[in-house]
Write a protein that holds these residues in place. Structure first.
Motif, PDB file in Angstrom:
ATOM      1  N   GLN A 220     108.375 -21.586 -46.023  1.00 39.77           N
ATOM      2  CA  GLN A 220     108.012 -23.083 -46.486  1.00 39.77           C
ATOM      3  C   GLN A 220     106.830 -23.650 -46.318  1.00 39.77           C
ATOM      4  OE1 GLN A 220     111.787 -25.111 -47.077  1.00 39.77           O
ATOM      5  NE2 GLN A 220     110.743 -27.076 -46.497  1.00 39.77           N
ATOM      6  N   CYS A 258     113.687 -26.882 -51.370  1.00 45.07           N
ATOM      7  CA  CYS A 258     113.092 -26.845 -49.863  1.00 45.07           C
ATOM      8  C   CYS A 258     114.468 -27.282 -48.963  1.00 45.07           C
ATOM      9  CB  CYS A 258     112.249 -28.268 -49.846  1.00 45.07           C
ATOM     10  SG  CYS A 258     110.900 -27.952 -50.745  1.00 45.07           S
ATOM     11  N   ARG A 264     106.224 -28.041 -48.821  1.00 47.82           N
ATOM     12  CA  ARG A 264     105.620 -26.716 -48.890  1.00 47.82           C
ATOM     13  C   ARG A 264     104.541 -26.743 -48.973  1.00 47.82           C
ATOM     14  NH1 ARG A 264     108.770 -22.347 -51.228  1.00 47.82           N
ATOM     15  NH2 ARG A 264     111.074 -22.978 -51.607  1.00 47.82           N
TER      16      ARG A 264
END
Length: 279
Positions: A220, A258, A264
């Motif tokens: 991420q 997410c 991100r």
């Protein structure tokens, strides 16, 4: 300008550049990258793919994480893109809702509608993520109503209305490789949710043409040189920042949504579009 003043000027310039870089990165991570959606186009060409499967397309996506961060605007973008790609086969890699999502009937009806309308005349298939298992009854009901076949430690044949085809094997989060059946003469896709499942030694004896997984969201947030900001269970040995050489090629998708934070960086949401070609 004295020597001391020159040194201070250099130090201040460096600090300013670092702060500017961090501010720019944070802006990208917060306001730009989470709303992007990349399509990774790949041709899978192999002599094991029969001619009847020529030009058959497969869309693979994972980790929708609908809920706190993955809102209707982002989700609509995803399903509009899938509709535009018009795949023959769809594979979902798990984690329908985020763990923070308090699913109400409106959410359930919305996701059911979106998954039901995915075009895939040759079949819709999926594996479950760990967050799906926490809400198993609801998630299974949504997927079943949407004509998705949930695969758990099994192998099926994907065809284009002919006797021959390619095989799709699936491993659950409690994997049992002994239950999947692969043949050297066939092209075999493997899908599982967690990347660490792929390092199971029993898989090294299987004939796997390509493995697909997700779960880690591409970490991420990925820092240059340093790699991912953290690792999670199920993706500690194998993730986008830590590769291993296995007996077969594999793809770890960064997924769609997410979780934990709405950020991100160097991990853009993505889906995969595969075109099968007989060699």
């Amino acid at each position: 300008m004295t020597k001391f003043q020159k040194q201070m000027f250099i130090i201040i310039t460096i600090l300013f550049a670092v702060v500017l870089s961090m501010a720019s990165s944070l802006t990208i991570a917060k306001n730009l990258e989470p709303d992007k959606l990349n399509v990774q186009y790949k041709t899978l060409q192999d002599s094991k793919i029969p001619e009847s499967m020529n030009d058959v397309s497969i869309v693979y996506f994972t980790d929708l994480q609908y809920g706190k961060f993955e809102n209707k605007k982002r989700t609509n973008k995803l399903f509009n893109k899938i509709k535009h790609l018009d795949p023959d086969i769809i594979i979902f890699g798990g984690d329908l809702f985020d763990e923070t999502c308090q699913m109400n009937q409106e959410d359930i009806d919305y996701i059911t509608s979106k998954f039901s309308k995915i075009p895939a005349p040759l079949g819709k298939f999926c594996v479950l993520g760990e967050k799906d298992e926490a809400n198993s009854d609801i998630v299974r009901s949504i997927l079943n109503q949407s004509q998705f076949e949930i695969l758990e430690n099994e192998t099926i044949l994907l065809t284009n209305h002919k006797k021959d085809g390619i095989t799709l094997s699936a491993l659950s989060n409690t994997p049992d490789p002994s239950k999947i059946s692969t043949a050297d003469a066939q092209y075999n896709l493997l899908v599982t949710h967690m990347p660490d499942t792929l390092i199971n030694e029993d898989l090294s004896t299987k004939s796997i043409s390509l493995a697909l997984c997700g779960h880690s969201h591409g970490t991420q947030i990925t820092f240059p040189i340093l790699g991912g900001y953290k690792t999670i269970d199920g993706a500690k040995s194998l993730n986008r920042s830590r590769a291993k050489k296995l007996a077969f090629p594999y793809i770890i998708s960064s997924g769609i949504g997410c979780t934990h934070v709405n950020l991100r960086f160097m991990s853009t949401p993505e889906i995969y579009y595969f075109m099968l070609q007989s060699k």
